[in-house]
Design a protein around this motif. Structure first.
Motif: not given
Length: 135
Positions: A70-81
């Protein structure tokens, strides 16, 4: 517990990735905790948020048993690439029991931490898309 939304269409170029990005951004801006999951081997969702060359692990690794990256992108938003290796998933997982539930099992462990999980799918009706729809 998170609501899971898979954006799917067997045709490419119909704004699946664009829809994922904008829905997730709007929900995050509204204060909802959002996890984006890129299961398209083309990884356009991933490249929308980060430099693909810096990805050390992807959803493909998680589908093979590694922890979900899990990558943290911004406040309240994460990404599994995603990663191009995911293109071989149909062959790699074709003989696995419950192969259509691999992604569901990964996301079941993460649902409590998010309000929404949004999945970007490939333009195909293969095993990866079936996993997204099963989740």
């Amino acid at each position: 517990m998170a609501k899971i939304i898979a954006i799917a269409n067997h045709k490419g170029g119909v704004a699946k990735t664009t829809s994922c990005v904008n829905i997730a951004a709007a929900l995050a801006k509204m204060g909802r905790r959002v996890l984006l999951v890129d299961v398209d081997p083309q990884a356009n969702l991933t490249s929308s948020f980060t430099d693909e060359s810096k990805i050390e692990a992807s959803i493909y690794d998680a589908m093979k048993g590694a922890p979900a990256p899990i990558m943290h992108i911004s406040e309240n938003l994460d990404l599994i690439p995603s990663h191009i290796d995911l293109a071989g998933a149909d062959m790699v997982f074709s003989n696995k029991i419950a192969r259509e539930q691999i992604l569901k099992n990964i996301l079941d462990e993460l649902k409590a931490g998010y309000d929404y999980i949004i999945i970007d799918t490939p333009p195909a009706l293969g095993l990866v898309t079936i996993n997204a729809l099963t989740a």
